[in-house]
Write a protein that holds these residues in place. Structure first.
Motif, PDB file in Angstrom:
ATOM      1  N   GLU A   1       0.819  -1.220   0.000  1.00  0.00           N
ATOM      2  CA  GLU A   1       0.000   0.000   0.000  1.00  0.00           C
ATOM      3  C   GLU A   1       0.849   1.265   0.000  1.00  0.00           C
ATOM      4  N   PHE A   2       1.983   1.177   0.657  1.00  0.00           N
ATOM      5  CA  PHE A   2       2.847   2.365   0.761  1.00  0.00           C
ATOM      6  C   PHE A   2       3.359   2.806  -0.588  1.00  0.00           C
ATOM      7  N   GLY A   3       3.603   1.877  -1.464  1.00  0.00           N
ATOM      8  CA  GLY A   3       4.057   2.216  -2.806  1.00  0.00           C
ATOM      9  C   GLY A   3       5.420   1.635  -3.098  1.00  0.00           C
ATOM     10  N   THR A   4       5.743   1.668  -4.382  1.00  0.00           N
ATOM     11  CA  THR A   4       7.040   1.145  -4.813  1.00  0.00           C
ATOM     12  C   THR A   4       8.124   2.188  -4.556  1.00  0.00           C
ATOM     13  N   VAL A   5       9.340   1.737  -4.665  1.00  0.00           N
ATOM     14  CA  VAL A   5      10.474   2.642  -4.503  1.00  0.00           C
ATOM     15  C   VAL A   5      10.390   3.761  -5.536  1.00  0.00           C
ATOM     16  N   GLU A   6      10.043   3.418  -6.755  1.00  0.00           N
ATOM     17  CA  GLU A   6       9.941   4.410  -7.825  1.00  0.00           C
ATOM     18  C   GLU A   6       8.891   5.466  -7.512  1.00  0.00           C
ATOM     19  N   GLU A   7       7.819   5.075  -6.814  1.00  0.00           N
ATOM     20  CA  GLU A   7       6.771   6.028  -6.451  1.00  0.00           C
ATOM     21  C   GLU A   7       7.193   6.912  -5.280  1.00  0.00           C
ATOM     22  N   LEU A   8       7.994   6.382  -4.389  1.00  0.00           N
ATOM     23  CA  LEU A   8       8.365   7.110  -3.171  1.00  0.00           C
ATOM     24  C   LEU A   8       9.591   8.007  -3.337  1.00  0.00           C
TER      25      LEU A   8
ATOM     26  N   PRO B   1      10.649  10.321  -5.537  1.00  0.00           N
ATOM     27  CA  PRO B   1      10.541  11.767  -5.779  1.00  0.00           C
ATOM     28  C   PRO B   1      10.210  12.580  -4.523  1.00  0.00           C
ATOM     29  N   SER B   2       9.279  12.083  -3.700  1.00  0.00           N
ATOM     30  CA  SER B   2       8.946  12.852  -2.501  1.00  0.00           C
ATOM     31  C   SER B   2      10.086  12.807  -1.491  1.00  0.00           C
ATOM     32  N   CYS B   3      10.762  11.682  -1.395  1.00  0.00           N
ATOM     33  CA  CYS B   3      11.912  11.599  -0.489  1.00  0.00           C
ATOM     34  C   CYS B   3      13.048  12.485  -0.976  1.00  0.00           C
TER      35      CYS B   3
ATOM     36  N   ARG C   1      12.892  15.246  -2.695  1.00  0.00           N
ATOM     37  CA  ARG C   1      12.576  16.655  -2.434  1.00  0.00           C
ATOM     38  C   ARG C   1      12.876  17.002  -0.974  1.00  0.00           C
ATOM     39  N   GLU C   2      12.478  16.127  -0.055  1.00  0.00           N
ATOM     40  CA  GLU C   2      12.751  16.371   1.363  1.00  0.00           C
ATOM     41  C   GLU C   2      14.244  16.368   1.648  1.00  0.00           C
ATOM     42  N   LEU C   3      14.965  15.407   1.067  1.00  0.00           N
ATOM     43  CA  LEU C   3      16.417  15.347   1.271  1.00  0.00           C
ATOM     44  C   LEU C   3      17.108  16.573   0.676  1.00  0.00           C
ATOM     45  N   THR C   4      16.623  17.039  -0.460  1.00  0.00           N
ATOM     46  CA  THR C   4      17.197  18.231  -1.086  1.00  0.00           C
ATOM     47  C   THR C   4      16.999  19.447  -0.189  1.00  0.00           C
ATOM     48  N   VAL C   5      15.796  19.609   0.336  1.00  0.00           N
ATOM     49  CA  VAL C   5      15.531  20.751   1.224  1.00  0.00           C
ATOM     50  C   VAL C   5      16.387  20.649   2.484  1.00  0.00           C
ATOM     51  N   ALA C   6      16.553  19.444   3.013  1.00  0.00           N
ATOM     52  CA  ALA C   6      17.410  19.279   4.196  1.00  0.00           C
ATOM     53  C   ALA C   6      18.855  19.661   3.872  1.00  0.00           C
ATOM     54  N   GLN C   7      19.366  19.261   2.708  1.00  0.00           N
ATOM     55  CA  GLN C   7      20.733  19.603   2.331  1.00  0.00           C
ATOM     56  C   GLN C   7      20.855  21.095   2.046  1.00  0.00           C
ATOM     57  N   VAL C   8      19.832  21.686   1.449  1.00  0.00           N
ATOM     58  CA  VAL C   8      19.834  23.129   1.201  1.00  0.00           C
ATOM     59  C   VAL C   8      19.918  23.868   2.527  1.00  0.00           C
TER      60      VAL C   8
ATOM     61  N   CYS D   1      25.005  19.704  -2.026  1.00  0.00           N
ATOM     62  CA  CYS D   1      23.764  20.412  -2.338  1.00  0.00           C
ATOM     63  C   CYS D   1      23.516  20.446  -3.848  1.00  0.00           C
ATOM     64  N   ARG D   2      24.563  20.710  -4.627  1.00  0.00           N
ATOM     65  CA  ARG D   2      24.410  20.715  -6.091  1.00  0.00           C
ATOM     66  C   ARG D   2      23.994  19.333  -6.587  1.00  0.00           C
ATOM     67  N   ARG D   3      24.569  18.278  -6.007  1.00  0.00           N
ATOM     68  CA  ARG D   3      24.197  16.912  -6.411  1.00  0.00           C
ATOM     69  C   ARG D   3      22.722  16.625  -6.089  1.00  0.00           C
ATOM     70  N   CYS D   4      22.287  17.051  -4.907  1.00  0.00           N
ATOM     71  CA  CYS D   4      20.885  16.837  -4.517  1.00  0.00           C
ATOM     72  C   CYS D   4      19.945  17.588  -5.449  1.00  0.00           C
ATOM     73  N   VAL D   5      20.305  18.807  -5.804  1.00  0.00           N
ATOM     74  CA  VAL D   5      19.467  19.601  -6.704  1.00  0.00           C
ATOM     75  C   VAL D   5      19.376  18.922  -8.068  1.00  0.00           C
ATOM     76  N   ARG D   6      20.487  18.409  -8.567  1.00  0.00           N
ATOM     77  CA  ARG D   6      20.482  17.717  -9.867  1.00  0.00           C
ATOM     78  C   ARG D   6      19.642  16.450  -9.806  1.00  0.00           C
ATOM     79  N   ALA D   7      19.714  15.725  -8.675  1.00  0.00           N
ATOM     80  CA  ALA D   7      18.968  14.470  -8.535  1.00  0.00           C
ATOM     81  C   ALA D   7      17.470  14.714  -8.410  1.00  0.00           C
ATOM     82  N   GLY D   8      17.097  15.880  -7.867  1.00  0.00           N
ATOM     83  CA  GLY D   8      15.680  16.197  -7.634  1.00  0.00           C
ATOM     84  C   GLY D   8      15.035  16.615  -8.870  1.00  0.00           C
TER      85      GLY D   8
END
Length: 183
Positions: free
Chosen positions: A29-36, A38-40, A42-49, A176-183
């Protein structure tokens, strides 16, 4: 996410499902890795920012102390070349500090009320890169001018501090640049 998954498993167990089946159903129900991802991401990018903004906001003002030690080490008078090595990094550090403060504000308490501006992570990553370059140039200027200073140990210490600041800020900006590129 882990707490949500654990709560879902507990709810299914309370409904009478065996624990193994409850775990499998909750994961499905939680979803596949591919579904989760993008939201993870974004959160990791904001944390690194936020981490990068915090490192800039803390180290850039301390760089002013290093420059002060340079001026004191030269008896209050700097050669004109030294001013040209100090002033541009000072401007870059000041601008990066202002952006870092804005980033910490908009991704902190205000983030619950307002969405994070779309380009803010990229701007913060590159401001961190610029601040890292400014601290690196400052470390170089301090190292080069320390033998010429009357109080050379003080200027050399300021150079070492600037080099440490450079390491902290540049490493955080790179991630931070790597996280932004990955997001």
């Amino acid at each position: 996410m882990r707490d949500g998954l654990a709560d879902t498993v507990a709810a299914y167990v309370d409904q009478g499902l065996p624990h193994d089946h409850a775990v499998r159903r909750a994961v499905r129900e939680f979803g596949t890795v591919e579904e989760l991802v993008p939201s993870c991401q974004r959160e990791l990018t904001v944390a690194q920012v936020r981490h990068t903004a915090r490192s800039v906001a803390l180290t850039a003002p301390l760089l002013v102390v290093c420059w002060y030690l340079l001026i004191v080490g030269h008896g209050g008078r700097l050669p004109s070349l030294a001013w040209w090595l100090v002033l541009p990094p000072a401007g870059v550090a000041a601008g990066a500090t202002l952006l870092a403060a804005a980033t910490l504000t908009t991704t902190g308490a205000l983030a619950r009320r307002l969405p994070t501006p779309h380009r803010l992570p990229t701007a913060t990553a590159w401001a961190g890169t610029a601040a890292g370059a400014a601290t690196g140039l400052s470390a170089l200027a301090l190292a080069v001018s320390s033998p010429l200073a009357a109080n050379w140990p003080l200027v050399a210490l300021a150079g070492v501090l600037a080099a440490v600041f450079h390491t902290v800020v540049a490493a955080s900006a790179r991630v931070c640049r790597r996280c932004v590129r990955a997001g």
